[in-house]
Design an enzyme around this catalytic site. Structure first.
Site, PDB file in Angstrom:
ATOM      1  N   ASN A  90      46.754  36.694  61.782  1.00  0.00           N
ATOM      2  CA  ASN A  90      46.658  37.965  61.486  1.00  0.00           C
ATOM      3  C   ASN A  90      46.016  38.942  60.883  1.00  0.00           C
ATOM      4  O   ASN A  90      46.013  38.189  59.855  1.00  0.00           O
ATOM      5  CB  ASN A  90      48.301  38.536  61.305  1.00  0.00           C
ATOM      6  CG  ASN A  90      48.928  39.146  61.156  1.00  0.00           C
ATOM      7  OD1 ASN A  90      48.790  40.589  61.661  1.00  0.00           O
ATOM      8  ND2 ASN A  90      49.965  39.504  60.369  1.00  0.00           N
TER       9      ASN A  90
ATOM     10  N   HIS B  49      47.246  45.136  54.029  1.00  0.00           N
ATOM     11  CA  HIS B  49      47.578  44.924  55.052  1.00  0.00           C
ATOM     12  C   HIS B  49      48.096  45.615  55.879  1.00  0.00           C
ATOM     13  O   HIS B  49      48.963  46.265  56.320  1.00  0.00           O
ATOM     14  CB  HIS B  49      48.381  43.714  55.297  1.00  0.00           C
ATOM     15  CG  HIS B  49      48.818  43.088  56.072  1.00  0.00           C
ATOM     16  ND1 HIS B  49      48.489  41.986  56.698  1.00  0.00           N
ATOM     17  CD2 HIS B  49      49.349  43.739  57.426  1.00  0.00           C
ATOM     18  CE1 HIS B  49      48.659  41.005  57.308  1.00  0.00           C
ATOM     19  NE2 HIS B  49      49.318  42.589  57.985  1.00  0.00           N
TER      20      HIS B  49
ATOM     21  N   HIS C 154      41.778  42.981  55.788  1.00  0.00           N
ATOM     22  CA  HIS C 154      40.364  42.126  56.642  1.00  0.00           C
ATOM     23  C   HIS C 154      40.682  42.971  58.077  1.00  0.00           C
ATOM     24  O   HIS C 154      41.483  43.123  58.834  1.00  0.00           O
ATOM     25  CB  HIS C 154      41.530  41.111  56.916  1.00  0.00           C
ATOM     26  CG  HIS C 154      43.239  41.566  57.063  1.00  0.00           C
ATOM     27  ND1 HIS C 154      43.764  42.341  57.191  1.00  0.00           N
ATOM     28  CD2 HIS C 154      43.828  40.171  56.087  1.00  0.00           C
ATOM     29  CE1 HIS C 154      44.715  42.151  56.899  1.00  0.00           C
ATOM     30  NE2 HIS C 154      45.803  40.883  56.334  1.00  0.00           N
TER      31      HIS C 154
ATOM     32  N   ASN D  46      52.064  36.692  48.293  1.00  0.00           N
ATOM     33  CA  ASN D  46      52.512  36.358  48.876  1.00  0.00           C
ATOM     34  C   ASN D  46      52.796  34.629  48.922  1.00  0.00           C
ATOM     35  O   ASN D  46      53.334  34.118  49.669  1.00  0.00           O
ATOM     36  CB  ASN D  46      52.557  37.125  50.341  1.00  0.00           C
ATOM     37  CG  ASN D  46      51.519  35.942  50.826  1.00  0.00           C
ATOM     38  OD1 ASN D  46      50.505  35.318  50.167  1.00  0.00           O
ATOM     39  ND2 ASN D  46      51.409  35.491  51.953  1.00  0.00           N
TER      40      ASN D  46
ATOM     41  N   ASP E  73      50.339  42.245  50.911  1.00  0.00           N
ATOM     42  CA  ASP E  73      49.010  40.683  52.459  1.00  0.00           C
ATOM     43  C   ASP E  73      50.302  40.435  52.669  1.00  0.00           C
ATOM     44  O   ASP E  73      51.333  39.496  52.320  1.00  0.00           O
ATOM     45  CB  ASP E  73      48.093  40.163  51.839  1.00  0.00           C
ATOM     46  CG  ASP E  73      47.653  39.859  52.480  1.00  0.00           C
ATOM     47  OD1 ASP E  73      47.498  40.469  53.543  1.00  0.00           O
ATOM     48  OD2 ASP E  73      47.427  38.577  52.590  1.00  0.00           O
TER      49      ASP E  73
ATOM     50  N   ASP F 143      40.820  35.738  53.831  1.00  0.00           N
ATOM     51  CA  ASP F 143      42.000  35.641  53.674  1.00  0.00           C
ATOM     52  C   ASP F 143      41.945  33.895  54.352  1.00  0.00           C
ATOM     53  O   ASP F 143      42.847  33.537  54.898  1.00  0.00           O
ATOM     54  CB  ASP F 143      42.185  36.068  54.793  1.00  0.00           C
ATOM     55  CG  ASP F 143      43.467  36.400  55.699  1.00  0.00           C
ATOM     56  OD1 ASP F 143      44.639  36.058  55.137  1.00  0.00           O
ATOM     57  OD2 ASP F 143      43.569  37.285  56.403  1.00  0.00           O
TER      58      ASP F 143
ATOM     59  N   HIS G 222      39.944  37.825  49.168  1.00  0.00           N
ATOM     60  CA  HIS G 222      41.315  37.853  49.442  1.00  0.00           C
ATOM     61  C   HIS G 222      41.357  35.859  50.095  1.00  0.00           C
ATOM     62  O   HIS G 222      41.072  35.180  51.145  1.00  0.00           O
ATOM     63  CB  HIS G 222      41.880  38.221  51.037  1.00  0.00           C
ATOM     64  CG  HIS G 222      42.828  37.984  51.855  1.00  0.00           C
ATOM     65  ND1 HIS G 222      43.026  39.399  52.282  1.00  0.00           N
ATOM     66  CD2 HIS G 222      44.155  37.790  51.905  1.00  0.00           C
ATOM     67  CE1 HIS G 222      44.416  39.089  53.119  1.00  0.00           C
ATOM     68  NE2 HIS G 222      44.882  38.619  52.920  1.00  0.00           N
TER      69      HIS G 222
HETATM   70 ZN   LIG Z   1      47.275  40.026  55.194  1.00  0.00          ZN
END
Ligand SMILES: [Zn+2]
Lengths: 308, 425
Positions: B276, B177, B230, B90, B150, B303, B56
């Site tokens: 987040n 997510h 996450h 993203n 995500d 992340d 991630h």
């Molecule tokens: Zn996320």
């Protein structure tokens, strides 16, 4: 004395009492023919308002001017630059101008904390998002003390949209510090989670206004925004007014000596009826006048008066 | 190709030994090796881990090259001990077509610091309305196997079901997510005591838990692979525990910051702590640590979310959520798990490589195995200075903290990407 006033939690009992005592002295100035003290001559106070609030801005402006400070009003609302950039850039500008105090109103919770990291002068939180409004709590405490003679041991009910109320947060913190007992009243949707011990241990919560009223010395009604209805915090304005509005019959359930407060501006007919708002128990007009004295005291103490 | 002779290194679970790397693979393992043509690295006191694999990572390219590029993110990854990272979709444009995932994959190859494995979007434009061309991305040069929106939750249950079913055709996995959007409108931090005090709108734990519960039931119903991004709450751990006990094909990741930091960090209103899902409570942190050790949570994923200065140096409510992670993850893992190297290798390399289908990664050094590995000095301590990070962004929550453990060298297919703690290119 502390350097910034960002939260009701910044004040311990002694400091808060000092502010209230100083405000009482300042109030005598308002009664004079020349309503002015030289205490902050040559000092600069900036009113930095990212959100409209004429009454709060005027109150701070009057307070600063009565102390002979130079006042700069900066309305940042409507400036469409990237929001983050503008706060930091503005802080740098204020810094360059040598602002001794910055009074800031901002729609984002915590913005005054950020500003305090970036400027050398004192920062006074004049309302940030749904966080706090500490000078409002001080003027409310001042008003209670003038009417009822004390704060320790008082039982205060704060009624309405506690979840979104910066006034409620600051009042809970300050009143607890000063030894008053607080009960929060409202529909469960408008009472924040974990309110006690989040703000102060020993806060009571009630969803039933009628059972609370006979036992309180002060009932503080909060402004309820009708927009909350469309977000389903409550079903209708009528149901809200019936369950949590303060009208004549409800007011008569209060003890004889109890007072009714409201930070304004009011929705007459929603959280409070005209009969209550205009009754002798209501302190709404006094709160406005007391606001100037309290803000004078805050600016005077933060800026060290004429001694510095 | 150069040969490297790594002397006296401790492999996971073994006594100090020598490793000879030649032609991209581990050629020999044993005491007292020699090779005249090899560059010798004295690795006394160092641990050899299989190269770390991050499931991630946000690399921001294309679209926000001011915050990170494939190259700068790859360098940060190599410095963190990674040999492969999965790049989230993203970007701008969104990685929802074969063209974009191939572009990212190619940029990763050109940088040559880690294997960049693109993740494809589940839905077109991450809009949550219709499926992206998952098969085309799977068939592309990037050979995408993980799909994720995500940053957004695939909230529509019917669409989520279809996505889970569809990727079975190429052994894909949907990485969710988990965030019920209606329960988190306007949310700024964990909903609890601290949010109440700070007057910031809360992100309730149940918004994550409800989606995970729904998704494991969907995955069970259609017999598909689900990966939960996450995980941040104690309640989510319980849902996962239940699902795994039932034999659902679900895996889950936790970030270093959710293993270490709590929502009390928001008290400063410094948006470097805005992320987040948000930082949770100490009880959640404890539950996540226990779940990671037990295997209810399968992997640590960073992340890694770089953001430009103007997106972080502002009011909390206006700041973008996310934290850097690649260059500090191993130290946080070491802090949280202790020197349990087998567990660290499992959670940060072997299992993530398996989930992502990266067959050349996550393998302990043995003759014939691709030489993707990282050498760690477990005793070294370093102070994190944001300005010294290889990432183009500075939003590390560990600024000026002293962390234990330092990556001394990283090898990607036999070539060093990091030597003496410095990036080679
Ligand atoms: Zn996320």
């Amino acid at each position: 004395m502390i350097r910034h006033l960002l939260s009701g939690a910044d004040l311990d009992a002694d400091t808060a009492t000092l502010v209230l005592d100083t405000a009482a002295e300042m109030a005598t100035v308002a009664g004079r023919e020349v309503k002015k003290l030289p205490a902050l001559r040559g000092r600069t106070v900036v009113n930095l308002f990212y959100e409209d609030s004429t009454r709060t801005r005027i109150s701070f402006e009057a307070a600063a001017k009565r102390l002979s400070a130079d006042v700069i009003n900066f309305s940042a609302k409507g400036s469409s630059v990237t929001k983050g950039e503008s706060l930091k850039d503005t802080a740098l500008t204020l810094q360059a101008m040598g602002a001794d105090a910055v009074v800031v109103r901002h729609p984002a919770s915590g913005a005054p904390h950020r500003l305090a990291d970036w400027v050398d002068g004192s920062v006074v939180n004049a309302g940030d998002g749904t966080h706090e409004h500490p000078t409002q709590a001080l003027l409310d405490a001042y008003t209670m003390r003038s009417r009822l003679g004390r704060l320790a041991g008082l039982h205060v009910a704060i009624v309405g949209d506690v979840l979104h109320s910066r006034v409620a947060r600051s009042n809970v913190l300050l009143l607890s510090t000063l030894g008053a007992k607080v009960t929060l009243v409202g529909p469960p949707t408008l009472i924040p989670v974990d309110i006690s011990p989040a703000l102060a241990p020993g806060i009571d919560v009630s969803y039933d206004l009628d059972t609370v009223l006979p036992n309180v010395d002060v009932v503080m009604m909060l402004r309820v925004q009708r927009e909350r209805m469309s977000d389903s915090y409550f079903p209708s304005a009528r149901e809200y007014a019936r369950r949590y509005g303060l009208d004549g019959p409800r007011m008569r359930r209060l003890p004889e000596h109890a007072i009714v407060m409201h930070p304004g501006p009011m929705n007459r007919g929603m959280e409070i009826t005209p009969e209550v708002a205009d009754s002798p128990r209501s302190t709404i007009v006094e709160q406005v006048a007391n606001g100037v004295s309290v803000r004078m005291a805050v600016l005077y103490l933060l800026l060290g008066g004429s001694n510095r | 190709m150069t040969a490297y002779l790594i002397r006296n290194v401790s492999p996971v679970g073994g006594e100090p030994t020598d490793l000879l790397i030649r032609d991209g693979v581990v050629a020999e393992v044993g005491a007292g090796l020699s090779a005249d043509d090899a560059t010798v690295i004295d690795a006394t006191g160092l641990v050899a881990l299989p190269g770390l694999v991050d499931l991630h990572t946000h690399l921001r390219e294309p679209g926000r090259e001011d915050a990170e590029t494939v190259e700068s993110g790859s360098r940060a990854a190599a410095l963190g001990g990674y040999t492969a990272v999965c790049a989230m979709a993203n970007t701008s444009p969104v990685a929802d077509t074969a063209g974009v995932v191939e572009q990212v994959w190619r940029l990763g190859r050109e940088a040559g610091l880690v294997d960049v494995q693109p993740i494809g979007a589940v839905t077109v434009g991450l809009a949550g309305e219709r499926l992206a061309e998952l098969g085309a991305m799977a068939d592309s040069a990037a050979r995408v196997r993980i799909f994720s929106d995500d940053g957004h939750c695939v909230a529509d249950p019917r669409l989520m079901r279809r996505a889970l079913e569809y990727v079975k055709a190429f052994d894909g996995v949907i990485a969710q997510h988990a965030e019920e959007p209606r329960l988190t409108e306007g949310a700024q931090m964990h909903e609890g005591e601290v949010s109440t005090r700070l007057g910031l709108t809360g992100w309730p734990a149940v918004a994550e838990e409800a989606i995970i519960a729904r998704d494991v039931l969907l995955a069970e119903h259609v017999g598909s692979r689900l990966h939960v991004c996450h995980v941040s709450t104690a309640g989510s751990v319980e849902v996962l525990r239940h699902a795994k006990a039932r034999g659902v094909r679900v895996t889950a990741e936790v970030t270093p910051h959710h293993l270490l930091l709590t929502d009390e960090r928001a008290e400063s209103y410094d948006p470097v702590f805005k992320v987040n899902p948000p930082l949770r409570t100490a009880a959640d942190v404890d539950a996540l640590r226990a779940a990671l050790a037990e295997g209810v949570i399968d992997v640590i994923a960073t992340d890694h979310a770089p953001h430009a200065v103007e997106d972080k140096e502002c009011e909390w409510a206006y700041a973008r959520p996310g934290m850097l992670g690649l260059e500090t993850a191993l130290s946080i893992a070491l802090d949280v798990l202790g020197p349990r190297w087998d567990l660290i290798a499992e959670r940060m390399s072997r299992v993530p490589a398996r989930i992502a289908g990266l067959t050349g990664h996550g393998l302990d050094p043995a003759p014939g195995v691709p030489a993707n590995l990282t050498l760690v000095d477990p005793a070294a301590r370093r102070v994190i200075e944001p300005a010294e990070l290889a990432s183009r962004s500075r939003n590390t929550p560990y600024a000026r903290m002293t962390l234990t453990g330092r990556i001394v060298a990283t090898f990607l297919r036999g070539e060093p990407t990091v030597l003496d703690g410095k990036a080679v290119k």
